[in-house]
Design an enzyme around this catalytic site. Structure first.
Site, PDB file in Angstrom:
ATOM      1  N   SER A  93       1.686   3.548  -2.190  1.00 14.66           N
ATOM      2  CA  SER A  93       2.236   2.259  -1.751  1.00 14.66           C
ATOM      3  C   SER A  93       2.021   1.137  -2.767  1.00 14.66           C
ATOM      4  O   SER A  93       2.708   0.128  -2.718  1.00 14.66           O
ATOM      5  CB  SER A  93       1.649   1.865  -0.396  1.00 14.66           C
ATOM      6  N   THR A  95      -0.702   3.558   3.234  1.00 16.90           N
ATOM      7  CA  THR A  95      -1.330   2.520   4.065  1.00 16.90           C
ATOM      8  C   THR A  95      -1.837   1.316   3.262  1.00 16.90           C
ATOM      9  O   THR A  95      -2.041   0.245   3.821  1.00 16.90           O
ATOM     10  CB  THR A  95      -2.526   3.097   4.863  1.00 16.90           C
ATOM     11  N   THR A 154      -0.147   8.573   1.484  1.00 21.36           N
ATOM     12  CA  THR A 154      -1.054   9.652   1.893  1.00 21.36           C
ATOM     13  C   THR A 154      -0.413  10.600   2.892  1.00 21.36           C
ATOM     14  O   THR A 154      -0.672  11.803   2.873  1.00 21.36           O
ATOM     15  CB  THR A 154      -2.337   9.023   2.491  1.00 21.36           C
TER      16      THR A 154
END
Ligand code: ASP
Length: 345
Positions: A82, A115, A35
């Site tokens: 991720s 994240t 992000t």
């Protein structure tokens, strides 16, 4: 006479500035995507931001203040969410950080990361980077294009921590929202709030305050330079998967994973139907580790369970227990030795 004097003053000033820049700490920055690098359709797009990602250069162009903080050496590992960080990228990242930190002129390393699985990568680096210098993993909850995006300040703070000598020797750190967590204890605790990373049982290690970086605690589990795991010659890692326990959970996923040839299974909690499937998995040489889904607390080990060959994940959540088990399986499949590893890391 005046012009040469002015020139020489300018020259001295220029040399002074150059010297000052050279004296700034050198930080190695590794970008992976997530992000923090993502673009949305407009400034209020705070979810489903799928309009590409900024390059490392674009990311840094947002932070002119860095010129007074540190010199940066930037390496792009990937530019992906991720969930797409795989073993090849993890190994490349960890090896690259170890190589960078081995150079005396490099003060620390920073990794930008999505994240969603950040805690997994951070824990992997915590266990595998061979250096006592600071390693800081950072991300953002709001995309690069959002109003009030958190990425730039998180990144600025992560670089501050990486350039702080007091951050050395603590293993990999996670810095978001002005807070410094240990990779060993941190987890993502909220789907979209900016304050998402928490170290539930033990709290953060410190804070990135406006005047200085403050540490209040250290960690005692083994990591980085003291870790026994050596990935320097590895190109892959054993496959380990996670199975979640709940009411009426089916043993089918356990059978399917064994059939697929996994080397280990981590259980996030148990279920009655798992018992037989676990015995069958162990009979085929699959290592089984018991974690829990509650988010805090050790899985304790009774003498009876130990005698039966049970291995518990201490207070690692299942996704982190998986990271440790993959590394542990590169060294041993022996139950007691695996339990020692879970007790020590
Ligand atoms: N989907 C993103 C990722 O994990 C979420 C984030 O970066 O915050 O890559």
């Amino acid at each position: 006479m005046r012009t040469p004097r002015l020139l020489s003053l300018l020259f001295i000033f220029g040399v002074a500035l150059a010297t000052q820049a050279a004296e700034l700490p050198l930080v190695a920055l590794f970008t992976t995507g997530g992000t923090i690098q993502s673009k949305g359709a407009h400034r209020l797009t705070l979810s489903e931001y799928n309009d590409g990602r900024v390059t490392p250069d674009e990311l840094l162009s947002d932070l002119p203040e860095l010129k007074d903080l540190a010199r940066l050496e930037v390496v792009e590992i990937s530019n992906v969410g991720s969930g797409n960080i795989d073993t090849a990228k993890l190994l490349k990242l960890s090896k690259s950080i170890t190589a960078a930190l081995a150079r005396p002129e490099v003060a620390g390393a920073v990794v930008t990361h999505g994240t969603g699985t950040l805690e997994e990568t951070a824990f992997f680096l915590h266990l595998t980077v061979k250096s006592a210098k600071p390693v800081v993993v950072v991300g953002a909850m709001r995309p690069f294009t959002a109003i009030s995006r958190d990425g730039p300040f998180n990144l600025y703070n992560a670089i501050r921590v990486a350039a702080t000598p007091g951050a050395a020797g603590k293993g990999a750190l996670v810095v978001l929202n002005d807070t410094i967590h240990s990779a060993r204890f941190v987890t993502k605790g909220h789907t979209y709030h900016v304050e998402t990373f928490v170290s539930r049982e033990l709290g953060p290690l410190g804070f990135v305050d406006s005047d200085r970086v403050v540490f209040y605690r250290d960690i005692l589990t083994k990591h980085t330079a003291a870790s026994e795991f050596d990935i320097s010659k590895l190109e892959e890692l054993p496959q380990v998967d996670v199975v979640y326990g709940y009411q009426e959970a089916s043993p089918a996923p356990v059978h399917a994973l064994v059939e697929a040839g996994v080397k280990g299974i981590v259980f996030a909690d148990s279920a009655p139907a798992f018992a037989k499937a676990i015995l069958a998995a162990q009979a085929k040489g699959v290592v089984v580790v018991q974690s829990d889904r509650k988010g805090a607390g050790r899985v304790t080990l009774s003498d009876r369970s130990a005698a039966r060959g049970a291995i518990t994940a201490d207070n690692l959540n299942a996704q982190k227990a998986r990271v440790l088990l993959r590394l542990a399986l590169t060294k041993t499949t022996e139950t007691r030795e695996l339990q020692r590893i879970f007790n020590e890391y």
